[in-house]
Enzyme design. Structure first.
Site, short mmCIF file in Angstrom:
data_model
loop_
_atom_site.label_atom_id
_atom_site.label_comp_id
_atom_site.label_asym_id
_atom_site.label_seq_id
_atom_site.Cartn_x
_atom_site.Cartn_y
_atom_site.Cartn_z
CD GLU A 81 -1.37 -0.22 3.65
OE1 GLU A 81 -2.14 0.74 3.74
OE2 GLU A 81 -1.39 -1.19 4.42
CB CYS A 113 -2.39 -4.66 6.87
SG CYS A 113 -1.63 -3.11 7.31
CG HIS A 235 -2.20 -6.73 10.71
ND1 HIS A 235 -0.99 -6.39 10.16
CD2 HIS A 235 -2.85 -5.55 10.94
CE1 HIS A 235 -0.91 -5.07 10.04
NE2 HIS A 235 -2.02 -4.54 10.51
P1 HMG Z 1 -3.06 6.83 21.37
O1 HMG Z 1 -4.37 7.52 21.51
O2 HMG Z 1 -1.87 7.71 21.25
O3 HMG Z 1 -2.73 5.88 22.56
O4 HMG Z 1 -3.15 5.90 20.08
P2 HMG Z 1 -3.68 5.40 23.76
O5 HMG Z 1 -4.06 6.55 24.59
O6 HMG Z 1 -4.75 4.50 23.22
O7 HMG Z 1 -2.59 4.56 24.55
C1 HMG Z 1 -2.09 3.38 24.02
C2 HMG Z 1 -1.92 2.40 25.17
O8 HMG Z 1 -0.86 2.87 26.01
C3 HMG Z 1 -3.16 2.30 26.08
O9 HMG Z 1 -3.25 0.95 26.47
C4 HMG Z 1 -2.77 3.15 27.28
O10 HMG Z 1 -3.44 2.78 28.48
C5 HMG Z 1 -1.30 2.86 27.37
P3 HMG Z 1 -4.59 0.10 26.13
O11 HMG Z 1 -5.70 0.81 26.78
O12 HMG Z 1 -4.70 0.16 24.62
O13 HMG Z 1 -4.28 -1.25 26.65
N1 HMG Z 1 -0.50 3.87 28.09
C6 HMG Z 1 0.48 3.55 28.95
N2 HMG Z 1 0.96 2.35 29.38
C7 HMG Z 1 2.01 2.36 30.26
N3 HMG Z 1 2.53 3.52 30.78
C8 HMG Z 1 2.06 4.72 30.39
C9 HMG Z 1 0.99 4.77 29.45
N4 HMG Z 1 0.30 5.78 28.85
C10 HMG Z 1 -0.61 5.21 28.04
N5 HMG Z 1 2.60 5.83 30.90
C11 HMG Z 1 -3.04 4.20 18.47
C12 HMG Z 1 -2.69 4.59 19.92
C13 HMG Z 1 -2.56 2.79 18.22
C14 HMG Z 1 -4.54 4.31 18.26
C15 HMG Z 1 -2.30 5.19 17.51
O14 HMG Z 1 -0.92 5.02 17.63
C16 HMG Z 1 -2.69 5.00 16.06
O15 HMG Z 1 -3.64 5.62 15.59
N6 HMG Z 1 -1.95 4.14 15.27
C17 HMG Z 1 -2.24 3.88 13.88
C18 HMG Z 1 -3.49 3.02 13.67
C19 HMG Z 1 -3.33 1.59 14.11
O16 HMG Z 1 -2.23 1.06 14.21
N7 HMG Z 1 -4.46 0.90 14.31
C20 HMG Z 1 -4.45 -0.50 14.66
C21 HMG Z 1 -5.66 -1.26 14.10
S1 HMG Z 1 -5.89 -0.94 12.37
C22 HMG Z 1 -4.71 -1.94 11.58
O17 HMG Z 1 -4.12 -2.78 12.18
C23 HMG Z 1 -4.45 -1.69 10.13
C24 HMG Z 1 -3.19 -0.89 9.83
O18 HMG Z 1 -2.05 -1.72 9.96
C25 HMG Z 1 -3.29 -0.28 8.43
C26 HMG Z 1 -3.55 -1.22 7.27
O19 HMG Z 1 -4.39 -2.12 7.31
O20 HMG Z 1 -2.94 -0.95 6.24
C27 HMG Z 1 -2.99 0.27 10.78
#
Ligand code: HMG
Length: 405
Positions: A81, A113, A235
């Site tokens: 992609e 993906c 994935h």
């Molecule tokens: P975010 O809002 O920055 O992070 O986005 P958050 O607030 O959800 O925190 C992440 C985790 O860290 C949470 O844990 C927090 O509690 C924890 P969870 O509730 O998830 O278990 N946290 C801490 N832990 C320890 N110590 C601390 C601390 N602070 C917070 N101090 C997000 C995270 C992944 C959403 C963002 O990075 C993002 O948008 N990433 C891109 C999208 C993505 O990867 N999505 C995954 C599913 S879609 C997919 O897999 C397809 C993809 O590969 C694309 C394709 O298909 O081509 C993406």
């Protein structure tokens, strides 16, 4: 008896530079544990302009193609992609550089993906009909969301190559699978944007929902899978994602307590047990989009000491947009021998760490698009392919040879 078909050889190309996630967190004013524990990433592979999807794909494929394969490979299927061309397929460059016979076909596949999984199944079906022939599948991507964005800690880059044949050495794939399509906007990239648009939280929820729907279907129609699957590969856009899906599935199971077949609960516990083995390599790399599932598979095969030949594995593929599928494969007798472990360990050890300033500079680099001739300096390891020249909007690749080569 049906001929076994599947992954005969598999190889991962890791770019030579990375950023430490603790340092990135500090630079972004975030508690490092959010990246290291919450997201579960320790290092993030970074590419510069001379490392693109073609050079990475070539580097993944080159070590697993032997002289005798070149006349047997009838298709080169490239899943990505991160394409730099809307028309010409990245596979055409590989076809030439790898010396595959002229009467093979070469093309590209896209569905976020999920793409490599579609490619893998096309390849297996082709070989099932023509057991003497082979197909090369390559998954190559550069995952980028932009500097200081929410998605930044889930970037990465790399490529996986898989040679598909009869009587495979690594994993024989079953014909049956469970697939699902759900037209959604969780992550997408219109052609006028450099980076994808992403609804981060929604994307993780959708991933979980798709996983649960597929497992529900498996429980309804293929209950035997819960007896037989020793491990489940996911994935992995970041190393916590599969764990989140398993947790969401556990919540679903708990809500059904009493009506659940005990097989399902036992299977769930087995999958949780091998999960740490699945994420070892990806934690050091980041998201490689369509190759991520298969990087997890390599990690499990390399680190999964509890696995044995004959064990069955599930492969849960997810691509935003969204398409998901559960494939099933059986480990073959020589699966450990078929993995090029020395190469992978050497590459992990040889990587160069970038400062945050260097990473930001590289990130903002763009290739010239003026149509003039530009010669590019290699930044790869000796022996690797790289983009050596752009001339008249055409890209040229060669292997980096030092004076001693
Ligand atoms: P975010 O809002 O920055 O992070 O986005 P958050 O607030 O959800 O925190 C992440 C985790 O860290 C949470 O844990 C927090 O509690 C924890 P969870 O509730 O998830 O278990 N946290 C801490 N832990 C320890 N110590 C601390 C601390 N602070 C917070 N101090 C997000 C995270 C992944 C959403 C963002 O990075 C993002 O948008 N990433 C891109 C999208 C993505 O990867 N999505 C995954 C599913 S879609 C997919 O897999 C397809 C993809 O590969 C694309 C394709 O298909 O081509 C993406």
């Amino acid at each position: 008896m049906k001929t076994k078909v599947g992954i005969d050889r598999i190889h991962f190309y890791l770019p030579p530079k990375y950023v430490d996630m603790g340092l990135l967190a500090e630079a972004r004013g975030v508690d490092p544990n959010k990246y290291l524990i919450g997201i579960g990433q320790e290092k993030m592979a970074v590419t510069d302009a001379t490392i693109d999807i073609v050079s990475m794909g070539l580097n993944a494929a080159y070590p697993i193609i032997q002289e005798e394969d070149k006349d047997l490979i009838d298709q080169v299927i490239f899943a990505t992609e991160s394409a730099f061309d809307y028309s010409k397929a990245a596979a055409t460059y590989l076809h030439e550089s790898l010396g595959i016979h002229a009467f093979a076909k070469s093309y590209e596949i896209k569905e976020a993906c999920y793409g490599a999984t579609a490619a893998l199944q096309i390849a297996c079906d082709y070989v099932r009909l023509r057991p003497e022939r082979k197909v090369l599948v390559v998954a190559s991507d550069i995952a980028r969301y932009g500097l200081a964005t929410g998605g930044e800690p889930t970037q990465g880059a790399g490529a996986i190559a898989m040679l598909i044949s009869k009587n495979p050495s690594v994993l024989a794939l079953e014909e049956d699978s469970i697939s699902l399509t759900d037209n959604q906007y969780d992550f997408w990239r219109p052609d006028y944007l450099d980076y994808p648009l992403v609804e981060g939280k929604f994307s993780t929820q959708l991933y979980n929902q798709c996983f649960i729907k597929i497992m529900e279907e498996a429980a309804n129609k293929h209950l035997d899978l819960f007896d037989t699957l020793k491990g489940l590969c996911f994935h992995l856009p970041f190393s916590k994602m599969g764990k989140k899906a398993l947790q969401a599935y556990q919540d679903y199971l708990n809500s059904k307590e009493g009506s659940l077949d005990p097989k399902v609960v036992l299977a769930f516990n087995r999958w949780l047990e091998v999960y740490p083995d699945l994420i070892q390599i990806g934690k050091q790399v980041g998201n490689i989009y369509t190759g991520s599932l298969y990087l997890g598979l390599i990690s499990l095969l390399v680190n999964g000491t509890a696995l044995n030949a004959g064990d069955k594995l599930g492969l849960f593929s997810y691509g935003s947009g969204a398409v998901a599928e559960l494939l099933v494969g059986q480990l073959q007798v020589d699966y450990r021998k078929a993995l090029k472990l020395e190469d992978l360990n050497k590459r992990l050890a040889q990587r160069q760490e970038l400062s945050i300033e260097e990473y930001e500079m590289i990130f903002s680099e763009k290739l010239p698009n003026d149509g003039k001739t530009h010669l590019l300096e290699p930044s790869v390891l000796p022996g690797d392919f790289y983009l050596t020249k752009i001339d008249g909007h055409r890209r040229y690749y060669q292997q980096y040879k030092t004076q001693t080569d």
